[in-house]
Design a protein around this motif. Structure first.
Motif, PDB file in Angstrom:
ATOM      1  N   PHE A  67     -64.034  69.814  16.838  1.00  0.00           N
ATOM      2  CA  PHE A  67     -64.081  69.679  18.297  1.00  0.00           C
ATOM      3  C   PHE A  67     -65.475  69.367  18.827  1.00  0.00           C
ATOM      4  O   PHE A  67     -65.676  69.286  20.026  1.00  0.00           O
ATOM      5  CB  PHE A  67     -63.582  70.960  18.970  1.00  0.00           C
ATOM      6  CG  PHE A  67     -62.186  71.372  18.560  1.00  0.00           C
ATOM      7  CD1 PHE A  67     -61.258  70.449  18.099  1.00  0.00           C
ATOM      8  CD2 PHE A  67     -61.808  72.691  18.640  1.00  0.00           C
ATOM      9  CE1 PHE A  67     -59.975  70.832  17.724  1.00  0.00           C
ATOM     10  CE2 PHE A  67     -60.520  73.088  18.270  1.00  0.00           C
ATOM     11  CZ  PHE A  67     -59.613  72.163  17.816  1.00  0.00           C
ATOM     12  N   THR A  68     -66.459  69.218  17.937  1.00  0.00           N
ATOM     13  CA  THR A  68     -67.824  68.977  18.375  1.00  0.00           C
ATOM     14  C   THR A  68     -68.187  67.523  18.122  1.00  0.00           C
ATOM     15  O   THR A  68     -68.085  67.050  16.986  1.00  0.00           O
ATOM     16  CB  THR A  68     -68.793  69.921  17.625  1.00  0.00           C
ATOM     17  OG1 THR A  68     -68.384  71.271  17.852  1.00  0.00           O
ATOM     18  CG2 THR A  68     -70.212  69.739  18.126  1.00  0.00           C
ATOM     19  N   ALA A  69     -68.612  66.830  19.160  1.00  0.00           N
ATOM     20  CA  ALA A  69     -68.999  65.427  19.005  1.00  0.00           C
ATOM     21  C   ALA A  69     -70.080  65.334  17.936  1.00  0.00           C
ATOM     22  O   ALA A  69     -71.015  66.131  17.917  1.00  0.00           O
ATOM     23  CB  ALA A  69     -69.509  64.874  20.332  1.00  0.00           C
ATOM     24  N   GLY A  70     -69.919  64.380  17.023  1.00  0.00           N
ATOM     25  CA  GLY A  70     -70.867  64.251  15.930  1.00  0.00           C
ATOM     26  C   GLY A  70     -70.508  65.101  14.730  1.00  0.00           C
ATOM     27  O   GLY A  70     -71.127  64.980  13.682  1.00  0.00           O
ATOM     28  N   GLY A  71     -69.486  65.966  14.877  1.00  0.00           N
ATOM     29  CA  GLY A  71     -69.033  66.773  13.750  1.00  0.00           C
ATOM     30  C   GLY A  71     -68.419  65.888  12.679  1.00  0.00           C
ATOM     31  O   GLY A  71     -67.981  64.770  12.956  1.00  0.00           O
TER      32      GLY A  71
END
Length: 88
Positions: A67-71
């Protein structure tokens, strides 16, 4: 209905039927554009089996991974409401 009463919904075919679920999961995992979604599904099912004491840590890992951008496996197709941290 005219289809002989057979339920052809996504939920019935791809969630409730074991073989349909397996085939759909294999499709997701084998398709680069959908692999993160397949992994997320597997992890959410594992999360549902977690002991209550493990849930906060498991939720943090899920959030960072999907759910984290760039994850690594960010599921950008999910709405902000779907990825909001539950309160309470």
């Amino acid at each position: 209905g005219p289809d002989g009463g057979q339920d052809t919904s996504f939920r019935w075919q791809c969630v409730e039927q074991p073989i349909g679920k397996l085939l759909f999961r294999r499709f997701l995992e084998g398709t680069p554009a959908f692999a993160a979604a397949g992994a997320l599904w597997a992890e959410l099912e594992a999360f549902e089996r977690c002991e209550d004491a493990e849930r906060a840590e498991a939720a943090k890992k899920l959030q960072g991974r999907f759910f984290t951008a760039g994850g690594a496996e960010h599921c950008g197709f999910l709405s902000s409401a779907a990825t909001a941290v539950p309160t309470g």
